[in-house]
Write a protein that holds these residues in place. Structure first.
Motif, mmCIF file in Angstrom:
data_model
loop_
_atom_site.group_PDB
_atom_site.id
_atom_site.type_symbol
_atom_site.label_atom_id
_atom_site.label_comp_id
_atom_site.label_asym_id
_atom_site.label_seq_id
_atom_site.Cartn_x
_atom_site.Cartn_y
_atom_site.Cartn_z
ATOM 1 N N VAL A 95 0.847 -1.171 0.000
ATOM 2 C CA VAL A 95 0.000 0.000 0.000
ATOM 3 C C VAL A 95 0.887 1.226 0.000
ATOM 4 O O VAL A 95 1.811 1.325 0.810
ATOM 5 C CB VAL A 95 -0.943 0.007 1.224
ATOM 6 C CG1 VAL A 95 -1.721 1.287 1.297
ATOM 7 C CG2 VAL A 95 -1.860 -1.170 1.173
ATOM 8 N N GLU A 96 0.597 2.139 -0.915
ATOM 9 C CA GLU A 96 1.325 3.396 -0.954
ATOM 10 C C GLU A 96 0.328 4.525 -0.775
ATOM 11 O O GLU A 96 -0.600 4.659 -1.564
ATOM 12 C CB GLU A 96 2.049 3.551 -2.287
ATOM 13 C CG GLU A 96 3.126 2.511 -2.505
ATOM 14 C CD GLU A 96 3.800 2.667 -3.845
ATOM 15 O OE1 GLU A 96 3.566 3.690 -4.509
ATOM 16 O OE2 GLU A 96 4.550 1.770 -4.220
ATOM 17 N N ALA A 97 0.519 5.291 0.259
ATOM 18 C CA ALA A 97 -0.341 6.442 0.511
ATOM 19 C C ALA A 97 0.422 7.439 1.368
ATOM 20 O O ALA A 97 1.221 7.055 2.219
ATOM 21 C CB ALA A 97 -1.630 6.031 1.216
ATOM 22 N N ALA A 98 0.181 8.681 1.121
ATOM 23 C CA ALA A 98 0.802 9.734 1.932
ATOM 24 C C ALA A 98 -0.012 9.871 3.213
ATOM 25 O O ALA A 98 -1.126 10.384 3.202
ATOM 26 C CB ALA A 98 0.824 11.039 1.171
ATOM 27 N N ALA A 99 0.527 9.357 4.285
ATOM 28 C CA ALA A 99 -0.194 9.384 5.560
ATOM 29 C C ALA A 99 0.411 10.439 6.472
ATOM 30 O O ALA A 99 1.590 10.747 6.401
ATOM 31 C CB ALA A 99 -0.119 8.021 6.230
ATOM 32 N N THR A 100 -0.417 10.945 7.308
ATOM 33 C CA THR A 100 0.084 11.879 8.312
ATOM 34 C C THR A 100 0.872 11.093 9.343
ATOM 35 O O THR A 100 0.618 9.910 9.564
ATOM 36 C CB THR A 100 -1.094 12.622 8.974
ATOM 37 O OG1 THR A 100 -1.964 11.661 9.557
ATOM 38 C CG2 THR A 100 -1.846 13.450 7.964
ATOM 39 N N PRO A 101 1.839 11.729 9.980
ATOM 40 C CA PRO A 101 2.649 11.003 10.969
ATOM 41 C C PRO A 101 1.779 10.444 12.100
ATOM 42 O O PRO A 101 0.860 11.091 12.578
ATOM 43 C CB PRO A 101 3.608 12.069 11.489
ATOM 44 C CG PRO A 101 3.639 13.126 10.444
ATOM 45 C CD PRO A 101 2.310 13.096 9.780
ATOM 46 N N GLY A 102 2.068 9.209 12.464
ATOM 47 C CA GLY A 102 1.346 8.572 13.556
ATOM 48 C C GLY A 102 0.101 7.824 13.115
ATOM 49 O O GLY A 102 -0.551 7.191 13.933
ATOM 50 N N VAL A 103 -0.254 7.872 11.844
ATOM 51 C CA VAL A 103 -1.431 7.171 11.345
ATOM 52 C C VAL A 103 -0.954 5.928 10.600
ATOM 53 O O VAL A 103 -0.110 5.997 9.716
ATOM 54 C CB VAL A 103 -2.265 8.066 10.400
ATOM 55 C CG1 VAL A 103 -3.408 7.286 9.796
ATOM 56 C CG2 VAL A 103 -2.784 9.275 11.149
ATOM 57 N N LYS A 104 -1.488 4.800 10.979
ATOM 58 C CA LYS A 104 -1.114 3.540 10.351
ATOM 59 C C LYS A 104 -1.966 3.326 9.104
ATOM 60 O O LYS A 104 -3.181 3.462 9.137
ATOM 61 C CB LYS A 104 -1.317 2.390 11.328
ATOM 62 C CG LYS A 104 -0.913 1.056 10.774
ATOM 63 C CD LYS A 104 -1.106 -0.040 11.803
ATOM 64 C CE LYS A 104 -0.740 -1.373 11.187
ATOM 65 N NZ LYS A 104 -0.956 -2.465 12.098
ATOM 66 N N VAL A 105 -1.306 3.005 7.979
ATOM 67 C CA VAL A 105 -1.996 2.749 6.717
ATOM 68 C C VAL A 105 -1.922 1.251 6.439
ATOM 69 O O VAL A 105 -0.851 0.660 6.463
ATOM 70 C CB VAL A 105 -1.364 3.556 5.566
ATOM 71 C CG1 VAL A 105 -2.039 3.221 4.253
ATOM 72 C CG2 VAL A 105 -1.466 5.033 5.850
ATOM 73 N N VAL A 106 -3.091 0.650 6.181
ATOM 74 C CA VAL A 106 -3.181 -0.785 5.934
ATOM 75 C C VAL A 106 -3.911 -1.015 4.606
ATOM 76 O O VAL A 106 -4.705 -0.180 4.172
ATOM 77 C CB VAL A 106 -3.934 -1.501 7.080
ATOM 78 C CG1 VAL A 106 -3.163 -1.402 8.375
ATOM 79 C CG2 VAL A 106 -5.336 -0.977 7.233
ATOM 80 N N PRO A 107 -3.655 -2.160 3.961
ATOM 81 C CA PRO A 107 -4.400 -2.459 2.733
ATOM 82 C C PRO A 107 -5.831 -2.862 3.062
ATOM 83 O O PRO A 107 -6.089 -3.543 4.052
ATOM 84 C CB PRO A 107 -3.621 -3.622 2.122
ATOM 85 C CG PRO A 107 -2.910 -4.249 3.258
ATOM 86 C CD PRO A 107 -2.639 -3.165 4.241
ATOM 87 N N GLY A 108 -6.745 -2.434 2.227
ATOM 88 C CA GLY A 108 -8.146 -2.779 2.427
ATOM 89 C C GLY A 108 -8.472 -4.141 1.847
ATOM 90 O O GLY A 108 -7.686 -4.744 1.115
ATOM 91 N N ALA A 109 -9.624 -4.626 2.191
ATOM 92 C CA ALA A 109 -10.075 -5.908 1.672
ATOM 93 C C ALA A 109 -10.463 -5.753 0.198
ATOM 94 O O ALA A 109 -10.883 -4.690 -0.248
ATOM 95 C CB ALA A 109 -11.272 -6.391 2.476
ATOM 96 N N LEU A 110 -10.313 -6.820 -0.538
ATOM 97 C CA LEU A 110 -10.678 -6.818 -1.944
ATOM 98 C C LEU A 110 -12.188 -6.980 -2.061
ATOM 99 O O LEU A 110 -12.759 -7.959 -1.573
ATOM 100 C CB LEU A 110 -9.958 -7.956 -2.660
ATOM 101 C CG LEU A 110 -10.145 -8.065 -4.158
ATOM 102 C CD1 LEU A 110 -9.666 -6.793 -4.841
ATOM 103 C CD2 LEU A 110 -9.395 -9.258 -4.694
ATOM 104 N N THR A 111 -12.844 -6.019 -2.670
ATOM 105 C CA THR A 111 -14.293 -6.061 -2.851
ATOM 106 C C THR A 111 -14.649 -5.528 -4.230
ATOM 107 O O THR A 111 -13.832 -4.911 -4.903
ATOM 108 C CB THR A 111 -15.036 -5.207 -1.805
ATOM 109 O OG1 THR A 111 -14.582 -3.858 -1.926
ATOM 110 C CG2 THR A 111 -14.797 -5.713 -0.409
#
Length: 152
Positions: A95-111
């Motif tokens: 997963v590539e996303a520009a996240a704010t510091p301290g926020v965890k970025v996770v891949p979403g479920a495939l739907t």
């Protein structure tokens, strides 16, 4: 089964940010949700073309049962592809996303966001079967040579 695994392996996952309120879409402009629908339509549509062509070449004697089988089998295969693809994760999910510091970025479920792509398998199978039958019927038709003229 292989179609669902292929869909799961090829499709990118949308990035979600884990916050106090729950998971929210990290990048609202992501194209990953649309890509999942597109990959599903391409994979199941291609398999529908393959099934329609194979059915026409092997069993033209019983057209109505074959068409009903293509339609029902295509719907069942689409739902099976959806279930397998959403249940099993194949390949590395990044997963590539520009996240704010301290926020965890996770891949979403495939739907699937567009449920209309579920008909791509039966639609392509029945449509290709009909196209092949129409071309064959025209080639054998007396209307191909108007006014009683035979082939030159």
């Amino acid at each position: 089964m292989a179609a669902g695994l292929l869909w799961s392996g090829l499709t990118p996952r949308a990035p979600y940010a884990v916050t106090e309120q729950g998971t929210v879409l990290a990048d609202p402009t992501t194209q990953a949700l649309i890509a999942a629908d597109g990959w599903f339509a391409v994979i199941t549509g291609a398999l529908g073309l393959l099934c329609g062509g194979a059915a026409w070449f092997t069993s033209r004697r019983w057209m109505l049962p074959v068409l009903l089988g293509l339609c029902a089998g295509g719907v069942l295969a689409s739902f099976l592809t959806l279930w397998i693809g959403t249940t099993f994760t194949i390949g590395a999910v990044t997963v590539e996303a520009a996240a704010t510091p301290g926020v965890k970025v996770v891949p979403g479920a495939l739907t699937l966001t567009a449920s209309g792509v579920l008909v791509s398998w039966p639609l392509m199978a029945v449509g290709f079967f009909g196209l092949l039958e129409g071309m064959h019927g025209y080639r054998e038709s007396p209307l191909r040579h108007p006014y009683g003229l035979g082939p030159n």
